[in-house]
Write an enzyme that holds these catalytic residues in place. Structure first.
Site, short mmCIF file in Angstrom:
data_model
loop_
_atom_site.label_atom_id
_atom_site.label_comp_id
_atom_site.label_asym_id
_atom_site.label_seq_id
_atom_site.Cartn_x
_atom_site.Cartn_y
_atom_site.Cartn_z
N ARG A 231 42.14 37.43 47.15
CA ARG A 231 42.56 38.10 46.02
C ARG A 231 44.45 38.53 45.90
O ARG A 231 44.81 38.42 46.98
CB ARG A 231 41.94 39.72 46.16
CG ARG A 231 40.41 39.24 45.23
CD ARG A 231 40.41 38.55 44.14
NE ARG A 231 38.30 38.20 43.25
CZ ARG A 231 37.76 37.25 44.25
NH1 ARG A 231 38.05 36.39 44.35
NH2 ARG A 231 36.59 38.02 43.44
N GLU A 260 46.71 38.27 38.17
CA GLU A 260 46.80 37.23 37.68
C GLU A 260 46.15 36.56 36.75
O GLU A 260 46.19 36.30 35.99
CB GLU A 260 45.39 36.47 38.66
CG GLU A 260 45.34 35.09 38.38
CD GLU A 260 44.01 35.19 39.59
OE1 GLU A 260 42.58 34.64 39.56
OE2 GLU A 260 44.44 34.76 40.33
N HIS A 300 43.31 29.74 40.93
CA HIS A 300 41.95 30.48 41.59
C HIS A 300 40.83 28.90 41.40
O HIS A 300 40.29 29.85 40.52
CB HIS A 300 42.15 32.02 40.15
CG HIS A 300 40.42 32.32 40.82
ND1 HIS A 300 41.10 33.93 41.04
CD2 HIS A 300 39.72 32.38 42.23
CE1 HIS A 300 40.41 34.40 41.45
NE2 HIS A 300 39.58 34.12 42.18
#
Length: 333
Positions: A231, A260, A300
């Protein structure tokens, strides 16, 4: 039951429609936002991905909600305390990405060690000039793995298979696993000061927030590398940027970024809740990182393989069916 699926693609919608024939289903390819939550006030079950931030504001608009099934291993995008207060159960998909995310971390490691992106781009410009493309062997290097849960263990195996010396840190060391794989547990300080490459495989929570910070970066070997597929907020972005600028870090491979979700809103020109709440200094640094030649950022995407997505869907179906049949599966609490 009334079930809402958010962040799902059309083909995934077809899968859920075939399975939950007797339920009233709602679908959206977008994340669930506070602004739109009121439209779904009748939902009893909610299925989301990591970009849907479920907080008190959203829960207030979902008074009938009893259960949340996140289609991810991590659940830091869900306010668990608010859910507990309202009696809402939460489940995740804990082991769908054991090898998948580790393989992405390995891919980022190879991108850095062999300058893959620069090499490909050079040939696209019709050049075979090797100047500046000299890489380094992974064999014989020290790989530090932070967190030896399922994914971290797979990363250990990859490193050992490449002939790397592997050291690891975990708050609960598994000495049997260490003996089987030939790796060694060390303190976190020792890991960062001894590793040529560090790969992060920890969940995000209050204990791991900025786990890798200015102090930790100062311990690292000058010219070492960092990989983060866990993360974004596990790493202090501002401190990482300074470590890169100073040469303390030779490069980073990142599949996740701090702030993000706000960055995604910026890219899509839809500045929403994440943007409003984001640390703008971090966002500015993210934009600078994207432009740096020694920083490799993927969107991601570590989870995103055919096999892993199918495992996510299978587990999500089991989780929701289990809840409906009062046999809860993969509960977070």
């Amino acid at each position: 039951m009334e079930i809402g699926f958010f962040g799902v693609e059309p083909w995934q919608q077809k899968v859920f429609k075939k399975i939950f024939l007797n339920d009233k289903l709602y679908f959206s390819k977008h994340k669930l936002t506070s602004a739109e939550a009121k439209k779904y006030s009748s939902l009893e079950v909610l299925s989301i991905f990591v970009h849907s931030k479920i907080d008190e504001k959203i829960l207030e608009k979902l008074p009938r909600l009893k259960y949340i099934a996140t289609r991810s291993a991590g659940f830091d995008h869900i306010d668990l305390e608010a859910c507990k207060k309202r009696g809402i159960k939460v489940s995740n998909v804990p082991a769908y990405d054991v090898n998948t995310v580790a393989e992405q971390a390995f891919a980022l490691m190879v991108c850095m060690s062999r300058k893959i992106v620069d090499s490909v781009e050079r040939v696209r410009t019709k050049s075979y000039d090797l100047n500046g493309l000299k890489g380094f062997d992974l064999n014989g290097k020290t790989l530090g793995v932070v967190g030896t849960g399922n994914t971290g263990r797979y990363m250990v195996k990859i490193g050992r298979g490449l002939g790397m010396k592997v050291i690891a840190f975990d708050i609960v060391p598994d000495n049997k696993f260490a003996k089987e794989t030939g790796m060694k547990y060390v303190t976190m300080e020792k890991l960062f000061s001894s590793s040529d490459i560090v790969s992060l495989h920890v969940p995000y929570n209050k204990h791991t927030y900025h786990l890798v910070n200015k102090k930790i970066f100062s311990l690292m070997k000058k010219g070492s590398y960092l990989i983060n597929t866990s993360r974004g907020a596990v790493v202090d972005t501002l401190a990482m940027y300074q470590a890169l600028k100073s040469g303390q870090l030779a490069g980073t491979g990142l599949d996740v970024l701090e702030e993000e979700s706000a960055l995604i809103e910026l890219f899509h020109r839809k500045k929403g809740e994440h943007w409003k709440e984001a640390d703008k200094k971090v966002l500015t640094v993210n934009l600078a990182l994207i432009k740096m030649k020694n920083v490799f950022i993927t969107p991601h995407n570590a989870f995103n393989t055919t096999e892993a997505i199918n495992r996510i869907l299978d587990a999500t179906v089991k989780n929701i069916k289990g809840f409906k049949n009062k046999r809860s599966v993969n509960l977070v609490f």
